[in-house]
Design a protein around this motif. Structure first.
Motif, PDB file in Angstrom:
ATOM      1  N   HIS A  58    -102.861 -19.176  -7.752  1.00 36.33           N
ATOM      2  CA  HIS A  58    -101.603 -18.124  -7.499  1.00 36.33           C
ATOM      3  C   HIS A  58    -101.582 -17.977  -5.866  1.00 36.33           C
ATOM      4  O   HIS A  58    -102.247 -17.125  -5.455  1.00 36.33           O
ATOM      5  N   VAL A  72    -103.303 -11.908  -2.892  1.00 34.97           N
ATOM      6  CA  VAL A  72    -101.869 -12.430  -2.534  1.00 34.97           C
ATOM      7  C   VAL A  72    -100.940 -11.266  -1.958  1.00 34.97           C
ATOM      8  O   VAL A  72    -100.771 -10.114  -2.851  1.00 34.97           O
ATOM      9  N   LEU A 131     -97.181 -10.622  -0.777  1.00 32.91           N
ATOM     10  CA  LEU A 131     -95.632 -11.288  -0.774  1.00 32.91           C
ATOM     11  C   LEU A 131     -95.250 -11.256   0.784  1.00 32.91           C
ATOM     12  O   LEU A 131     -94.398 -12.488   0.955  1.00 32.91           O
ATOM     13  N   ASN A 187     -96.963 -14.677   1.898  1.00 32.54           N
ATOM     14  CA  ASN A 187     -95.887 -15.790   1.438  1.00 32.54           C
ATOM     15  C   ASN A 187     -94.678 -15.948   1.961  1.00 32.54           C
ATOM     16  O   ASN A 187     -94.232 -17.065   2.423  1.00 32.54           O
ATOM     17  N   TRP A 188     -94.186 -14.925   2.286  1.00 34.42           N
ATOM     18  CA  TRP A 188     -92.759 -15.242   2.888  1.00 34.42           C
ATOM     19  C   TRP A 188     -92.847 -15.602   3.991  1.00 34.42           C
ATOM     20  O   TRP A 188     -91.875 -16.404   4.427  1.00 34.42           O
ATOM     21  N   ARG A 208     -93.453 -20.804  -6.672  1.00 37.04           N
ATOM     22  CA  ARG A 208     -94.538 -20.256  -7.111  1.00 37.04           C
ATOM     23  C   ARG A 208     -94.671 -18.588  -7.036  1.00 37.04           C
ATOM     24  O   ARG A 208     -95.262 -17.965  -8.029  1.00 37.04           O
ATOM     25  N   THR A 209     -94.437 -18.314  -5.976  1.00 34.66           N
ATOM     26  CA  THR A 209     -94.291 -16.808  -5.642  1.00 34.66           C
ATOM     27  C   THR A 209     -93.596 -15.856  -6.510  1.00 34.66           C
ATOM     28  O   THR A 209     -93.964 -15.079  -7.230  1.00 34.66           O
ATOM     29  N   SER A 248     -92.694  -5.793  -1.339  1.00 37.70           N
ATOM     30  CA  SER A 248     -92.795  -6.604  -2.137  1.00 37.70           C
ATOM     31  C   SER A 248     -91.329  -6.787  -2.834  1.00 37.70           C
ATOM     32  O   SER A 248     -90.877  -7.922  -3.363  1.00 37.70           O
TER      33      SER A 248
END
Length: 583
Positions: free
Chosen positions: A480, A502, A504, A507-508, A529-530, A562
């Motif tokens: 993940h 993780v 958000l 990832n963003w 996947r996020t 998030s």
């Protein structure tokens, strides 16, 4: 009759996620005995220490407690409609009995005890008064019999009134339903698979609104009403990216609030709260100072140097431009002077090679990252990358105004910064960007080594090396993604804030960098996947375990950025799917 909104009420479990309302500081939790507890939202204080009502219960005609059978943004239903609870306003709750049902009794137990042993009334100064027959500051139990169609109105710090006016509870319910219907009507288009969680995210953004004592005219979206009852600079930027899709004015206010607190030298505070701002070490809460002393030592300048500034990464120009592009507003132009002064402030900070760094760990947002294990200052690759993005945004604004000289000056500084970043921060042998610390080069791989993707100027082997790190099993290729420390690093911990979980926003940011660097398929894969991880985890949390995809130990839930960034990704994925279908 109350309406339960799919995708919002399903996640309000009254345990990890309490019921609250837009602008309210009241948090309604479930008790183990089936009753409810009403707490307050206070900056830097756990909700367990902020009890207004130790117990609120509704008893049927037989004296048995009526169970909670439904929860939605507009309120709580007991015994499938026999009674209900809703918000009258930010400080007042109403409990009413169905018109065709038997009478009920509302039991109120005031003044719970805080976790420090003091009465919560002493902690919160919120006495509950019964105004129909008597007034007192020390009620242990109060039983109020409500006839059919009757209600009780409970105001925190005010009075308890039985049936304030005929039919008032039905009106309060209708008003609450209308308010939320209007808010959900602003939802942008998303895919069916994401809709339920998007509705929950959209509710979170509204339910996390408060009015700070320092800025009573602005609705501020806080990260969470459980402890995080203030606004943090980069939280507000990320939150604006989500809000822009349905409430651009509210999104703009999150940016304006911080620039209203800009210092004469151009710096922005880290936090704005009810008592003022957190802009330097001297402003830090005692608990934060104690935590930093444990991690970095009591003699660390991050603890002792009172004048050391504390801020957050400069994403404001990018956020303002993104808002304008979606909503047709002109917030970037409105804030231009402040944005230019902010960028100059960063470049004026002490630097070994013209690239700014973080003097204080909190200025990076990475409270316990191994990048700061050697102390500070730390010259990490993410900060120059954010500045390149911001300068590009300012150059685009100058192009909008046909100011060629201004656009050239902004782009020249952006190009110089990007070149220095590649020349000074890229380790050819490692194939990654690294951080400079007081102990030398810190080679621990984190996703912040990928942030130079945001410059859009990487090519050849450098770009390929960063792309490979996304899936390398000993690097960032978690089940993940993306872990905040490489899986093979000795510092990796799957549940410890910035040392593995993780986030958000990380990832963003990487997704935006992949798009800026022309790696569209990799961006779409990471975005998919996020959002899948969030959906499958069953909530919108502060951070996730990269090995299991579940909420990480210690992470709060119902977290503001998030929610906003999940929404933004869901909107982008829907638009991307539509574009593919059209082609």
């Amino acid at each position: 009759m109350m309406r339960s909104w799919p995708g919002a009420g399903a996640f309000i479990d009254l345990d990890a996620v309490p019921l609250t309302d837009r602008g309210s500081r009241l948090l309604i939790f479930a008790r183990p005995d089936g009753g409810l507890r009403v707490a307050g939202a206070v900056y830097e204080r756990d909700a367990d220490r902020c009890t207004h009502l130790r117990r609120l219960a509704v008893l049927g005609a037989d004296g048995e407690q009526l169970p909670v059978t439904d929860v939605g943004p507009e309120g709580i239903t007991f015994a499938r409609g026999a009674a209900s609870l809703t918000f009258v306003d930010a400080e007042t709750l109403s409990v009413g009995v169905a018109a065709d049902g038997p009478p009920a009794t509302v039991l109120l137990e005031a003044f719970g005890t805080g976790d420090d042993g003091r009465p919560a009334s002493e902690v919160d100064r919120t006495p509950i008064r019964w105004s129909s027959t008597e007034e007192t500051d020390a009620l242990d139990d109060l039983s109020i019999v409500i006839p059919a169609s009757g209600s009780v109105s409970v105001r925190m710090g005010g009075t308890v009134r039985q049936t304030p006016e005929p039919g008032s509870h039905a009106k309060y319910l209708a008003d609450a339903s209308y308010r939320w219907q209007e808010w959900f009507g602003r939802l942008p288009a998303v895919r069916d698979a994401d809709l339920e969680m998007v509705r929950y995210a959209w509710w979170l953004l509204a339910s996390n609104i408060v009015r700070l004592a320092t800025h009573p005219d602005i609705e501020a979206v806080v990260p969470s009403k459980q402890g995080y009852v203030a606004v943090w600079q980069w939280d507000s930027y990320f939150i604006s990216f989500g809000l822009r899709h349905g409430d651009p004015e509210l999104a703009a206010d999150q940016l304006r609030l911080f620039f209203s607190e800009q210092a004469p030298d151009g710096g922005l505070p880290d936090v704005v709260h009810d008592g003022g701002t957190l802009a330097c070490v001297a402003d830090m809460p005692p608990g934060d100072l104690a935590a930093l002393a444990r991690i970095h030592g009591p003699d660390s300048p991050m603890v002792t140097e009172a004048d050391m500034p504390i801020t957050k990464p400069p994403l404001a120009a990018w956020a303002a431009r993104a808002l304008d592009q979606v909503a047709g507003t002109s917030v970037q132009a409105e804030l231009k002077d402040g944005l230019d002064r902010l960028h100059r402030w960063w470049f004026d900070r002490p630097s070994p090679d013209g690239l700014p760094g973080y003097e204080h760990v909190y200025s990076s947002g990475l409270d316990d990252s191994p990048l700061f294990d050697d102390g500070g200052p730390v010259f990490a690759p993410d900060l120059p990358s954010y500045l390149v993005m911001s300068l590009d945004a300012m150059a685009d604004l100058a192009d909008d105004g046909e100011d060629a000289a201004e656009a050239a000056a902004q782009r020249s500084l952006a190009e110089d910064t990007a070149e220095r970043l590649l020349g000074k921060r890229y380790d050819v042998d490692l194939g990654q960007f690294v951080a400079l610390t007081p102990a030398g080069t810190r080679k621990t791989i984190t996703p912040f080594a990928l942030m130079p993707l945001l410059t859009g100027r990487l090519t050849g082997p450098v770009l390929e090396s960063l792309r490979e790190a996304l899936s390398a099993p000993d690097s960032l290729g978690a089940a993940h993604p993306l872990p905040t420390v490489a899986l093979g690093a000795p510092e990796f911990n799957a549940d410890r804030m910035w040392r593995g979980p993780v986030w958000l926003n990380v990832n963003w940011l990487v997704i935006q960098g992949l798009l800026r660097s022309g790696l569209d398929s990799e961006a779409a894969d990471l975005a998919e996947r996020t959002v899948s991880m969030v959906r499958e985890s069953g909530g919108i949390h502060e951070y996730w375990n990269p090995l299991t995809g579940a909420r990480a130990a210690g992470a709060t839930t119902g977290f503001g950025w998030s929610a906003a960034l999940f929404l933004d990704l869901a909107v982008w994925l829907a638009a991307n799917d539509n574009q593919v279908a059209d082609n």
